[in-house]
Design a protein around this motif. Structure first.
Motif, PDB file in Angstrom:
ATOM      1  N   THR A  87       0.828  -1.203   0.000  1.00  0.00           N
ATOM      2  CA  THR A  87       0.000   0.000   0.000  1.00  0.00           C
ATOM      3  C   THR A  87       0.862   1.252   0.000  1.00  0.00           C
ATOM      4  OG1 THR A  87      -0.057   0.165   2.407  1.00  0.00           O
ATOM      5  CG2 THR A  87      -1.710  -1.246   1.371  1.00  0.00           C
ATOM      6  N   ALA A  88       0.260   2.320  -0.475  1.00  0.00           N
ATOM      7  CA  ALA A  88       0.985   3.605  -0.467  1.00  0.00           C
ATOM      8  C   ALA A  88       1.285   4.021   0.965  1.00  0.00           C
ATOM      9  CB  ALA A  88       0.152   4.677  -1.166  1.00  0.00           C
ATOM     10  N   LEU A  89       0.320   3.797   1.845  1.00  0.00           N
ATOM     11  CA  LEU A  89       0.537   4.134   3.247  1.00  0.00           C
ATOM     12  C   LEU A  89       1.714   3.342   3.816  1.00  0.00           C
ATOM     13  CD1 LEU A  89      -0.815   5.941   5.405  1.00  0.00           C
ATOM     14  CD2 LEU A  89      -2.017   3.894   6.205  1.00  0.00           C
ATOM     15  N   GLY A  90       1.775   2.063   3.465  1.00  0.00           N
ATOM     16  CA  GLY A  90       2.866   1.224   3.931  1.00  0.00           C
ATOM     17  C   GLY A  90       4.204   1.716   3.411  1.00  0.00           C
ATOM     18  N   ARG A  91       4.232   2.148   2.158  1.00  0.00           N
ATOM     19  CA  ARG A  91       5.491   2.644   1.593  1.00  0.00           C
ATOM     20  C   ARG A  91       5.939   3.911   2.320  1.00  0.00           C
ATOM     21  NH1 ARG A  91       3.109   0.438  -3.005  1.00  0.00           N
ATOM     22  NH2 ARG A  91       2.026   2.353  -3.631  1.00  0.00           N
ATOM     23  N   LEU A  92       4.977   4.784   2.577  1.00  0.00           N
ATOM     24  CA  LEU A  92       5.322   6.011   3.297  1.00  0.00           C
ATOM     25  C   LEU A  92       5.860   5.693   4.691  1.00  0.00           C
ATOM     26  CD1 LEU A  92       5.369   9.063   3.399  1.00  0.00           C
ATOM     27  CD2 LEU A  92       2.966   9.050   4.105  1.00  0.00           C
ATOM     28  N   ALA A  93       5.179   4.782   5.368  1.00  0.00           N
ATOM     29  CA  ALA A  93       5.634   4.408   6.719  1.00  0.00           C
ATOM     30  C   ALA A  93       7.031   3.809   6.671  1.00  0.00           C
ATOM     31  CB  ALA A  93       4.650   3.432   7.350  1.00  0.00           C
ATOM     32  N   GLU A 150      -4.355   9.998  -1.440  1.00  0.00           N
ATOM     33  CA  GLU A 150      -5.363   9.587  -2.424  1.00  0.00           C
ATOM     34  C   GLU A 150      -5.929   8.221  -2.061  1.00  0.00           C
ATOM     35  OE1 GLU A 150      -3.273   9.915  -6.087  1.00  0.00           O
ATOM     36  OE2 GLU A 150      -3.877  12.017  -6.427  1.00  0.00           O
ATOM     37  N   GLU A 151      -5.069   7.374  -1.588  1.00  0.00           N
ATOM     38  CA  GLU A 151      -5.512   6.053  -1.137  1.00  0.00           C
ATOM     39  C   GLU A 151      -6.565   6.192  -0.038  1.00  0.00           C
ATOM     40  OE1 GLU A 151      -2.535   2.428  -0.833  1.00  0.00           O
ATOM     41  OE2 GLU A 151      -2.629   3.505   1.073  1.00  0.00           O
ATOM     42  N   ALA A 152      -6.413   7.244   0.773  1.00  0.00           N
ATOM     43  CA  ALA A 152      -7.365   7.489   1.851  1.00  0.00           C
ATOM     44  C   ALA A 152      -8.540   8.339   1.384  1.00  0.00           C
ATOM     45  CB  ALA A 152      -6.654   8.176   3.022  1.00  0.00           C
ATOM     46  N   ALA A 195       8.741   9.709  14.970  1.00  0.00           N
ATOM     47  CA  ALA A 195       8.643  10.076  13.553  1.00  0.00           C
ATOM     48  C   ALA A 195       7.296   9.665  12.970  1.00  0.00           C
ATOM     49  CB  ALA A 195       9.787   9.423  12.775  1.00  0.00           C
ATOM     50  N   LEU A 196       6.870   8.451  13.261  1.00  0.00           N
ATOM     51  CA  LEU A 196       5.592   7.987  12.710  1.00  0.00           C
ATOM     52  C   LEU A 196       4.430   8.817  13.253  1.00  0.00           C
ATOM     53  CD1 LEU A 196       6.235   4.148  12.889  1.00  0.00           C
ATOM     54  CD2 LEU A 196       5.992   5.522  10.814  1.00  0.00           C
ATOM     55  N   LEU A 203      -0.100  14.650   8.447  1.00  0.00           N
ATOM     56  CA  LEU A 203      -0.883  14.197   7.300  1.00  0.00           C
ATOM     57  C   LEU A 203      -2.267  13.696   7.704  1.00  0.00           C
ATOM     58  CD1 LEU A 203       1.926  12.223   5.431  1.00  0.00           C
ATOM     59  CD2 LEU A 203       1.195  14.585   5.088  1.00  0.00           C
ATOM     60  N   GLN A 204      -2.488  13.567   8.997  1.00  0.00           N
ATOM     61  CA  GLN A 204      -3.721  12.969   9.513  1.00  0.00           C
ATOM     62  C   GLN A 204      -3.946  11.576   8.925  1.00  0.00           C
ATOM     63  OE1 GLN A 204      -7.063  15.759   9.813  1.00  0.00           O
ATOM     64  NE2 GLN A 204      -5.599  17.412   9.372  1.00  0.00           N
ATOM     65  N   LEU A 205      -2.910  10.768   9.066  1.00  0.00           N
ATOM     66  CA  LEU A 205      -2.953   9.371   8.631  1.00  0.00           C
ATOM     67  C   LEU A 205      -2.403   8.519   9.768  1.00  0.00           C
ATOM     68  CD1 LEU A 205      -1.460   9.651   5.017  1.00  0.00           C
ATOM     69  CD2 LEU A 205      -3.837   9.116   5.619  1.00  0.00           C
ATOM     70  N   ASP A 206      -2.849   7.282   9.852  1.00  0.00           N
ATOM     71  CA  ASP A 206      -2.330   6.402  10.902  1.00  0.00           C
ATOM     72  C   ASP A 206      -1.128   5.621  10.379  1.00  0.00           C
ATOM     73  OD1 ASP A 206      -1.742   4.787  12.967  1.00  0.00           O
ATOM     74  OD2 ASP A 206      -3.714   3.854  13.138  1.00  0.00           O
ATOM     75  N   LEU A 207       0.040   6.225  10.559  1.00  0.00           N
ATOM     76  CA  LEU A 207       1.240   5.569  10.049  1.00  0.00           C
ATOM     77  C   LEU A 207       1.734   4.474  10.982  1.00  0.00           C
ATOM     78  CD1 LEU A 207       3.385   8.474   8.582  1.00  0.00           C
ATOM     79  CD2 LEU A 207       2.236   6.635   7.368  1.00  0.00           C
ATOM     80  N   GLU A 208       1.455   4.622  12.247  1.00  0.00           N
ATOM     81  CA  GLU A 208       1.981   3.634  13.192  1.00  0.00           C
ATOM     82  C   GLU A 208       1.420   2.241  12.905  1.00  0.00           C
ATOM     83  OE1 GLU A 208       2.598   5.866  17.349  1.00  0.00           O
ATOM     84  OE2 GLU A 208       1.039   6.706  16.053  1.00  0.00           O
TER      85      GLU A 208
END
Lengths: 213, 213
Positions: A87-93, A150-152, A195-196, A203-208
């Motif tokens: 996932t894009a989120l996973g790549r960012l994390a 965008e994924e979100a 950092a996460l 970004l208001q995303l759950d990276l953790e």
DNA sequence: GCATCAATTATACGCTTGCATAATTACGAC
DNA sequence: GTCGTAATTATGCAAGCGTATAATTGATGC
């Protein structure tokens, strides 16, 4: 008793240049720019000093090539495991985690970077390398951010994307710097969590959660 | 024709030491550590080189004092207008803005800092100064953060406060660094807005509004 | 094997560096 | 005033720096 001249092996140009660049980086990392003299570099590369002039017309040229190599290596290390994520989120994390974890976070690496900064401020070509490295990294980060948003279901406009990338990049750089310059000031894995959380908050995303996968 | 010896005025120890420190900082900022030779420093301070040895038993001692002076000045500049604000949120916003605005954000200042980093990595006393400067700043930032959160009715525990301070400090440091190292990469006032938004997002506070007051 | 030639070593030059030491001089005490 | 002394200048030295150039040597093709 003949004056015994040193034995040597002939090597290809690429091999020797790379060895000299590596020796230069080693020395700057260990002893700062002061320690990276032509003679010390030659000794570290197991070569006599005249050879340096055979491959680099000036010492600054060698230093410039070393800088390029260091920055390229740093970017490469940072993005190493990123593409594997689904996932894009996973790549960012993954990128965030890699940025604040060894071998990217490293005292010698930060010292190297700082040692070069003054050359950067004075030499136009090194300034160009510096600017390009920074923008390359930030652009790749921005693309990951846009993809994750965008994924979100939230597509940022260009201005937002730019500002978010600058902010996230600052968090990453700041933690990278502090982790490298003051290793003993942080608990193990503390930087990763911070950092996460911080990038996630911006970004208001759950990276953790995404980092665990 | 007598060999005309240079005229001079006697000065107090403090005056001369300060002048030498200032000359050192000027030179490192302008030309990097390379340019800050004993002779150049003496010339800049309008003094002959022997005098340096009269006030500092070694060049490293002078450099160390210059480092201390630079870091102290940086912290002072950053916190300059902070106390004037009435609310804790306003003080925090003022600090964030000052951190990413000239004269704190400045190419020479960042170069100076980077130039010192390698000395820091090798000299134990300089490392102590470095660690203390960092922790001082971060502690003051942490207190401002806690006050602002309490003002908003949310009191973080110690661990949270620590992590938030590290994260906000990283944003500030990262933007400071990039603003100083790549001045032309950002629009005027762009860093200010980004810093307020990012720190606000991490703390979930509206700093942008608070900064206007 | 022998000639060729680039890769490598050896040596040296001129300059700058940090540091030491001796000679001078400004300036306050008396 | 003149005297003492600490501040300042003047001079020198040994080491290290980057660079230049000439002498050697290892590998390659024939």
């Amino acid at each position: 008793m003949t004056g015994e001249r040193r034995k040597f092996r002939r090597e290809g140009a690429d091999t020797r240049r790379q060895a000299l660049v590596l020796a230069t980086l080693d020395l700057i990392a260990e002893q700062g720019v002061r320690g990276a003299t032509v003679r010390a570099i030659a000794e570290r590369a197991d070569v006599t000093q005249g050879l340096i002039r055979h491959y680099f017309s000036t010492k600054d040229e060698l230093v410039q090539e070393a800088y390029l190599a260091h920055m390229a290596g740093l970017t490469e290390q940072t993005f190493a495991g990123v593409a594997e994520r689904e996932t894009a989120l996973g790549r960012l994390a993954a990128l965030v985690v890699a940025s604040v974890t060894p071998p990217v976070v490293d005292s010698a690496s930060v010292g190297l970077w700082a040692g070069f900064l003054n050359h950067v401020r004075q030499d136009a070509r090194m300034r160009a390398v510096h600017a390009q490295t920074y923008h390359d990294f930030r652009d790749r980060l921005e693309r990951l951010i846009v993809a994750a948003l965008e994924e979100a279901g939230r597509g940022p406009d260009a201005g937002q994307a730019r500002r978010l990338a600058i902010a996230c990049n600052a968090v990453i750089d700041g933690l990278w710097l502090e982790g490298g310059a003051l290793p003993e000031a942080f608990e193990p894995d503390e930087l990763t969590g911070i950092a996460l959380t911080a990038v996630g908050a911006i970004l208001q995303l759950d990276l953790e959660e995404a980092a665990k996968t």
